[in-house]
Design a protein around this motif. Structure first.
Motif, PDB file in Angstrom:
ATOM      1  N   TRP A 193       0.634  -1.178   0.069  1.00  6.87           N
ATOM      2  CA  TRP A 193      -0.191   0.247   0.099  1.00  6.87           C
ATOM      3  C   TRP A 193       1.369   1.219  -0.089  1.00  6.87           C
ATOM      4  N   ASN A 194       0.511   2.398  -1.270  1.00  6.32           N
ATOM      5  CA  ASN A 194       1.746   3.213  -1.201  1.00  6.32           C
ATOM      6  C   ASN A 194       1.114   4.903  -0.130  1.00  6.32           C
ATOM      7  N   GLY A 195      -0.263   4.657  -0.228  1.00  7.41           N
ATOM      8  CA  GLY A 195      -1.014   5.752   0.243  1.00  7.41           C
ATOM      9  C   GLY A 195      -2.161   6.260  -0.240  1.00  7.41           C
ATOM     10  N   ARG A 196      -2.323   5.021  -1.937  1.00  9.23           N
ATOM     11  CA  ARG A 196      -3.000   5.575  -2.772  1.00  9.23           C
ATOM     12  C   ARG A 196      -3.401   4.010  -3.074  1.00  9.23           C
ATOM     13  N   ASN A 197      -2.981   2.984  -3.177  1.00  6.96           N
ATOM     14  CA  ASN A 197      -3.321   2.253  -3.912  1.00  6.96           C
ATOM     15  C   ASN A 197      -2.042   1.245  -3.768  1.00  6.96           C
ATOM     16  N   TRP A 198      -2.575   0.047  -3.994  1.00  9.20           N
ATOM     17  CA  TRP A 198      -1.396  -1.440  -3.637  1.00  9.20           C
ATOM     18  C   TRP A 198      -1.061  -1.664  -5.232  1.00  9.20           C
ATOM     19  N   GLU A 199       0.439  -1.782  -4.780  1.00 13.98           N
ATOM     20  CA  GLU A 199       0.940  -1.763  -6.347  1.00 13.98           C
ATOM     21  C   GLU A 199       2.522  -2.872  -5.875  1.00 13.98           C
ATOM     22  N   TRP A 200       2.492  -3.062  -6.932  1.00 15.50           N
ATOM     23  CA  TRP A 200       3.542  -4.513  -7.121  1.00 15.50           C
ATOM     24  C   TRP A 200       4.771  -3.505  -7.828  1.00 15.50           C
ATOM     25  N   HIS A 201       6.476  -4.070  -6.779  1.00 15.37           N
ATOM     26  CA  HIS A 201       7.282  -3.362  -7.750  1.00 15.37           C
ATOM     27  C   HIS A 201       8.626  -4.266  -7.354  1.00 15.37           C
ATOM     28  N   ASN A 202       8.904  -4.406  -9.094  1.00 16.04           N
ATOM     29  CA  ASN A 202       9.584  -5.795  -9.026  1.00 16.04           C
ATOM     30  C   ASN A 202      11.374  -5.532  -9.077  1.00 16.04           C
ATOM     31  N   GLY A 203      11.589  -3.655  -8.766  1.00 19.32           N
ATOM     32  CA  GLY A 203      12.668  -3.373  -8.079  1.00 19.32           C
ATOM     33  C   GLY A 203      14.196  -1.979  -9.834  1.00 19.32           C
ATOM     34  N   THR A 204      12.712  -2.270 -10.238  1.00 19.91           N
ATOM     35  CA  THR A 204      12.683  -0.771 -11.579  1.00 19.91           C
ATOM     36  C   THR A 204      11.493  -0.454 -12.218  1.00 19.91           C
ATOM     37  N   THR A 205      10.324  -1.349 -11.756  1.00 19.11           N
ATOM     38  CA  THR A 205       9.131  -1.265 -12.443  1.00 19.11           C
ATOM     39  C   THR A 205       7.953  -1.302 -11.776  1.00 19.11           C
ATOM     40  N   ARG A 206       7.109  -0.251 -11.303  1.00 15.62           N
ATOM     41  CA  ARG A 206       6.071   0.181 -10.360  1.00 15.62           C
ATOM     42  C   ARG A 206       4.824  -0.506 -11.541  1.00 15.62           C
ATOM     43  N   LYS A 207       3.372  -1.550 -11.013  1.00 14.83           N
ATOM     44  CA  LYS A 207       2.331  -1.519 -11.372  1.00 14.83           C
ATOM     45  C   LYS A 207       1.242  -2.290 -10.431  1.00 14.83           C
ATOM     46  N   PRO A 208       0.398  -1.084 -10.273  1.00 10.58           N
ATOM     47  CA  PRO A 208      -0.461  -1.240  -9.393  1.00 10.58           C
ATOM     48  C   PRO A 208      -1.269  -2.487 -10.231  1.00 10.58           C
ATOM     49  N   THR A 209      -2.101  -2.735  -8.475  1.00  8.00           N
ATOM     50  CA  THR A 209      -2.753  -4.556  -8.550  1.00  8.00           C
ATOM     51  C   THR A 209      -3.986  -4.000  -7.641  1.00  8.00           C
TER      52      THR A 209
END
Length: 211
Positions: free
Chosen positions: A39-55
């Motif tokens: 949770w980033n304060g706005r939505n859930w997100e996935w992060h692989n070290g270089t790329t962020r993607k909301p879930t």
């Protein structure tokens, strides 16, 4: 000459290590863990070290079949100073099952004499007002539920994912252990015993463990 001891971590360093230390402690109990979106304060997100993607919701960042107790893998997943630290998820159905219920209902169970004498790990999520009681495995949801007043109480299906502390949650909420696994040395309550507690609490019958 006085030998040099291990360097004491600063509060900031301890905070950075908290997810890793927690994940390792769960693994030491034999509980498989896997990383979840954050949770980033706005939505859930996935992060692989270089790329962020909301879930759309809290979700594992890799398939739950990869959940593990292997220390080196866990250390790689939760190494300190990551841009985004994964949420810790444990997988049910192997070493434990989990019964979920609303907070107000859970408080009744938590206050019962039987439960106070036979405590088990319980995690509470403030964002969803849900409590999760850990029990032994190999059981099924009773066909009649857990009593007339036990609406919403359910045994999670095997291979379900349960969020455990520490974690960032919507609305600046937190997840906390009502009963930390370390307090009961990692032991979980026998499901049959716990079911009796539930039925006695919700049916208003005498507590089966109360003299």
């Amino acid at each position: 000459m006085v030998g040099q001891g291990k360097r004491v971590l600063t509060p900031a360093e301890r905070a950075e290590r908290a997810p890793l230390d927690a994940a390792l402690s769960y693994a030491a109990l034999g509980w498989p863990v896997v990383g979840g979106s954050t949770w980033n304060g706005r939505n859930w997100e996935w992060h692989n070290g270089t790329t962020r993607k909301p879930t759309a919701e809290l979700a594992p960042i890799i398939p739950r079949d990869f959940a593990t107790t292997e220390l080196n893998q866990i250390t790689r997943w939760w190494q300190p100073r990551q841009v985004v630290m994964p949420t810790i998820l444990v997988v049910t159905g192997g070493r434990f099952d989990v019964i979920e219920m609303r907070g107000a209902v859970a408080v009744k169970v938590r206050r019962s004499t039987g439960f106070r004498r036979n405590r088990t790990p319980v995690v509470f999520r403030r964002d969803t007002d849900r409590a999760y009681f850990f029990t032994t495995t190999g059981w099924e949801q009773p066909s009649d539920g857990f009593g007339d007043e036990a609406g919403g109480v359910k045994l999670l299906k095997p291979r379900s994912l349960v969020l455990v502390p520490p974690a960032r949650l919507p609305g600046q909420a937190t997840a906390l252990w009502w009963v930390n696994p370390s307090e009961v040395k990692g032991k979980v309550i026998d499901y049959d015993t716990f079911e009796k507690f539930l039925r006695s609490v919700f049916a208003g019958t005498p507590d089966p463990d109360k003299p």
